[in-house]
Design an enzyme around this catalytic site. Structure first.
Site, short mmCIF file in Angstrom:
data_model
loop_
_atom_site.label_atom_id
_atom_site.label_comp_id
_atom_site.label_asym_id
_atom_site.label_seq_id
_atom_site.Cartn_x
_atom_site.Cartn_y
_atom_site.Cartn_z
N ASP A 27 0.82 -1.21 0.00
CA ASP A 27 0.00 0.00 0.00
C ASP A 27 0.86 1.27 0.00
O ASP A 27 1.99 1.26 0.50
CB ASP A 27 -0.91 -0.03 1.24
CG ASP A 27 -2.12 0.90 1.10
OD1 ASP A 27 -2.35 1.42 -0.01
OD2 ASP A 27 -2.82 1.10 2.11
N GLY A 28 0.30 2.34 -0.55
CA GLY A 28 0.95 3.65 -0.49
C GLY A 28 1.53 4.14 -1.81
O GLY A 28 2.20 5.17 -1.83
N HIS A 44 2.18 3.46 -9.09
CA HIS A 44 1.95 2.03 -9.31
C HIS A 44 3.11 1.40 -10.09
O HIS A 44 3.51 0.27 -9.82
CB HIS A 44 0.63 1.79 -10.04
CG HIS A 44 -0.57 2.18 -9.22
ND1 HIS A 44 -0.71 1.80 -7.91
CD2 HIS A 44 -1.66 2.93 -9.50
CE1 HIS A 44 -1.86 2.29 -7.44
NE2 HIS A 44 -2.44 2.99 -8.38
N TRP A 76 -11.90 -2.06 -8.00
CA TRP A 76 -12.63 -1.74 -9.24
C TRP A 76 -13.36 -0.41 -9.10
O TRP A 76 -13.70 0.22 -10.11
CB TRP A 76 -13.65 -2.82 -9.58
CG TRP A 76 -13.07 -4.16 -9.93
CD1 TRP A 76 -13.06 -5.27 -9.15
CD2 TRP A 76 -12.39 -4.52 -11.14
NE1 TRP A 76 -12.43 -6.31 -9.79
CE2 TRP A 76 -12.01 -5.88 -11.02
CE3 TRP A 76 -12.07 -3.83 -12.33
CZ2 TRP A 76 -11.33 -6.57 -12.03
CZ3 TRP A 76 -11.39 -4.52 -13.33
CH2 TRP A 76 -11.03 -5.87 -13.18
N LEU A 138 10.59 -20.50 -4.74
CA LEU A 138 9.68 -19.59 -4.04
C LEU A 138 8.32 -19.66 -4.72
O LEU A 138 8.23 -19.61 -5.95
CB LEU A 138 10.20 -18.14 -4.13
CG LEU A 138 9.24 -17.07 -3.59
CD1 LEU A 138 9.28 -17.00 -2.07
CD2 LEU A 138 9.57 -15.69 -4.16
N SER A 199 -8.27 -4.58 5.21
CA SER A 199 -8.77 -4.31 3.85
C SER A 199 -9.09 -5.59 3.05
O SER A 199 -8.72 -5.72 1.88
CB SER A 199 -7.79 -3.42 3.06
OG SER A 199 -7.62 -2.19 3.72
N GLU A 210 1.45 -13.14 12.46
CA GLU A 210 2.01 -11.97 13.14
C GLU A 210 1.89 -10.79 12.16
O GLU A 210 2.22 -10.93 10.98
CB GLU A 210 3.49 -12.20 13.50
CG GLU A 210 3.71 -13.33 14.48
CD GLU A 210 3.07 -13.07 15.84
OE1 GLU A 210 3.03 -11.90 16.27
OE2 GLU A 210 2.59 -14.04 16.45
C1 IPE Z 1 -5.49 -2.69 -0.18
O1 IPE Z 1 -5.16 -1.35 -0.29
C2 IPE Z 1 -5.42 -3.34 -1.52
C3 IPE Z 1 -4.09 -3.45 -2.12
C4 IPE Z 1 -2.96 -3.06 -1.60
C5 IPE Z 1 -4.06 -4.09 -3.41
P1 IPE Z 1 -6.27 -0.22 -0.49
O2 IPE Z 1 -5.53 1.05 -0.62
O3 IPE Z 1 -7.20 -0.59 -1.56
O4 IPE Z 1 -7.05 -0.30 0.90
P2 IPE Z 1 -7.95 0.79 1.63
O5 IPE Z 1 -8.94 1.28 0.65
O6 IPE Z 1 -7.02 1.89 2.06
O7 IPE Z 1 -8.54 0.08 2.80
C1 IPE Z 2 -1.67 0.28 -3.35
O1 IPE Z 2 -1.43 1.64 -3.40
C2 IPE Z 2 -1.89 -0.31 -4.71
C3 IPE Z 2 -3.28 -0.71 -4.98
C4 IPE Z 2 -4.27 -0.66 -4.12
C5 IPE Z 2 -3.58 -1.19 -6.31
P1 IPE Z 2 -2.62 2.69 -3.35
O2 IPE Z 2 -3.00 3.04 -4.75
O3 IPE Z 2 -3.72 2.22 -2.49
O4 IPE Z 2 -1.89 3.93 -2.68
P2 IPE Z 2 -2.53 4.98 -1.67
O5 IPE Z 2 -3.12 4.20 -0.54
O6 IPE Z 2 -3.58 5.74 -2.44
O7 IPE Z 2 -1.38 5.84 -1.26
MG MG Z 3 -4.12 2.43 -0.51
#
Ligand code: IPE
Ligand code: IPE
Ligand code: MG
Length: 248
Positions: A27-28, A44, A76, A138, A199, A210
């Site tokens: 995430d992020g 991405h 989506w 792996l 999520s 953990e």
């Molecule tokens: C969870 O991250 C899904 C993935 C990393 C693929 P999201 O960014 O979609 O989750 P929420 O919306 O912050 O809970």
């Molecule tokens: C995770 O990064 C990748 C996917 C959910 C596909 P995000 O796109 O959720 O990044 P933030 O949370 O908006 O920073």
């Molecule tokens: Mg996110």
């Protein structure tokens, strides 16, 4: 002469237990891009580049299973441009990385549903699975179009279709019908970017995992951070509901 980045020399301490199965909520990416005034898709792309680094580190460290959350059933709902871009990035990832992953002994598996994914990407995912199915070094599970609740719904439907009587249903009946059937549960689940929530990821399988949360955005999560997570895992005491030393 190109020099090896100093990070590449970092290794786990030989006394550590390496988690057999690590799962990561990557995430992020969006916030990483925003900090740099770049479009979200650039985040991405950077995140996908990083995945390659982390896979390599897992291979070197002797992790046996790596599960990565790449696209959720809820993703989506993002703007069409971002969803289309993510599908394209997934296709590019397979095109660019498949040869090397195969050569490194990585077995690619998909957790989630292919239904609803565009046909050309479905074909690539199937090819990647087929080509790498005998690899042993792996197992890389890509959670793509994955949702933990959807997974449980699919499992329940199959149990009903299989005509299993209520009293015969056990945890194994359910586990063997999840997308992860046959795989061990994750030992360590890492979520990057500072969010502290599940999520819809591996709801059933992470019952006794953990958890490790880090504020680092996924594109910046390198080998050093992975080692910190594994070090932290080694400081945990996994009890699974038991008392480890009843005399203490
Ligand atoms: C969870 O991250 C899904 C993935 C990393 C693929 P999201 O960014 O979609 O989750 P929420 O919306 O912050 O809970
Ligand atoms: C995770 O990064 C990748 C996917 C959910 C596909 P995000 O796109 O959720 O990044 P933030 O949370 O908006 O920073
Ligand atoms: Mg996110």
């Amino acid at each position: 002469m190109p020099s090896t980045p100093p990070e590449d020399n970092l290794r786990p301490d030989p006394t550590w237990e390496i988690p057999a199965h690590i799962a990561i909520i990557m995430d992020g990416n969006g916030r990483w891009a925003r900090e740099r005034r770049l479009p979200r898709l650039a985040g991405h792309r950077a995140g996908t580049e990083n995945l390659r680094r982390v896979i390599r580190a897992c291979v070197e460290f002797g992790v046996h299973y790596l599960t990565v959350y790449a696209f959720s059933t809820e993703n989506w709902a993002r703007p069409k441009e971002e969803v289309d871009g993510l599908m394209e990035i997934m296709e590019e990832f397979i095109d660019k990385e498949l040869d090397e992953l195969d050569a490194e002994g990585v077995q690619i598996r998909h957790v989630g549903k292919l239904e609803g994914v565009r046909p050309q990407l479905q074909i690539k995912i199937r090819e990647a699975i087929e080509r790498t199915r005998h690899n042993q070094r792996l197992v890389l599970n890509v959670a793509f179009n994955y949702g933990g609740r959807d997974e449980i719904v699919q499992a329940v439907r199959r149990i009903v279709e299989d005509g299993i009587p209520a009293e015969a249903i056990t945890e194994e009946t359910i586990a063997s019908r999840l997308y992860t059937a046959g795989l061990p549960d994750p030992d360590l689940v890492i979520r990057t970017s500072g969010e502290v929530r599940i999520s819809n990821f591996l709801l059933w399988q992470s019952a006794y995992a953990e958890w490790y949360f880090t504020p680092v955005f996924w594109p910046d999560f390198g080998r050093q951070h992975l080692l910190e997570a594994i070090a932290d895992y080694n400081r945990r005491e996994r009890r699974f509901g038991r008392v480890l030393d009843p005399d203490e």
